[in-house]
Motif scaffolding. Sequence first.
Motif, PDB file in Angstrom:
ATOM      1  N   ASN A  53     -63.345  29.531  28.058  1.00  0.00           N
ATOM      2  CA  ASN A  53     -62.645  30.768  28.816  1.00  0.00           C
ATOM      3  C   ASN A  53     -63.067  32.676  28.432  1.00  0.00           C
ATOM      4  O   ASN A  53     -63.082  32.127  29.710  1.00  0.00           O
ATOM      5  N   ASP A  73     -62.806  25.869  22.392  1.00  0.00           N
ATOM      6  CA  ASP A  73     -61.801  26.806  24.185  1.00  0.00           C
ATOM      7  C   ASP A  73     -61.584  28.230  24.098  1.00  0.00           C
ATOM      8  O   ASP A  73     -61.911  28.484  25.681  1.00  0.00           O
ATOM      9  N   PRO A  97     -64.803  23.379  30.450  1.00  0.00           N
ATOM     10  CA  PRO A  97     -64.544  22.865  29.197  1.00  0.00           C
ATOM     11  C   PRO A  97     -64.184  21.589  28.670  1.00  0.00           C
ATOM     12  O   PRO A  97     -65.312  21.577  27.155  1.00  0.00           O
TER      13      PRO A  97
END
Length: 343
Positions: free
Chosen positions: A321, A317, A296
């Motif tokens: 993910n 993000d 990340p």
Amino acid sequence: MTDEIQAAPMDDQRTAETVEKIFFELRKVIVGQTRVLERLLVGVLCRGHCLLESVPGLAKTLAAETLANVVGGTFARIQFTPDLLPSDIVGTRIYRGSSETFDVEFGPVFVNFLLTDEINRAPAKVQSALLEVMAEQQVTIGGVTHPVPTPFFVVATQNPIESEGVYNLPDAQRDRFMMKIVFDHPTADEELTILDRMGITTAVPTPEQVISLDELVQLQQRADEVFVDRSVAQYAVDLIQCTRDPARFNLGDLHDIVGLGASPRATINLVRGARALAMLRGRTYATPQDVFDLAPEILRHRLLLTYDALAQEITTDDVVNRMLAAVPAHWVSPKPNDAFSRS
């Protein structure tokens, strides 16, 4: 204190003890934010640079200055403003009438730890002045190249809620930062601890220097020696490939969301960061979990999203993910005879 610290050779046990001392001193000043402190130390060990993002008041400046004090490095802070000039950062030549010659006046970049506060408040010309020193660790003034001190680490901060008087960072400069670290608000218990520490002047903690710069260089060299199995390197490559061709990993819908994937510099930083993180966690070898944990911070500022994604309020993000959930990894089993492993 600096004269008393001697740079002895680093073995496995001394490396682990040194890492524990550094974290202990950092936590004396910074409450919580364990992930942030770990990532900052990874950046230092990898000779990278970090971009810190948070709303005001979450100790971004304090974290950078404390880290510099703990390792005994010189520290300087530059407050970026719209009227800042490149010469205010790197330095300039000054004419001396007495000798009828030009002298070089070095700028604040000639330190070990440089904090560029509110970096997105300066225009692109000033931001670009940092590119050479961040990438090459040198500055050119009047046609003469001057190296900056070693080690050299840049920590830049930016405020995500400001829109007036703010310039977006150029894509080339964002890619120069190894990681983009996001600060979270402290928990209720952590905020009470902050009040206990800062409410009384005499109780404000002061970090102590625990290593010298020579020992920090040795730690960087130890991180370079951490073993990376081929399967770990392949996992890092697959993650970066997923940002460019998500359909290969059954994420075809991301084609309309990701406008541009990560560069090979991201792959290099993933593997370098995994080495440093493995060492901080007491291992002499990296695992896919190290790559997974750093992804990340290393990818969030390198992915360019399309206008459709921004209109749907999809963040990088969110995309990272999904990729981490879709890309498989071959896990490395711990070695039972690893002398550097800790329970």
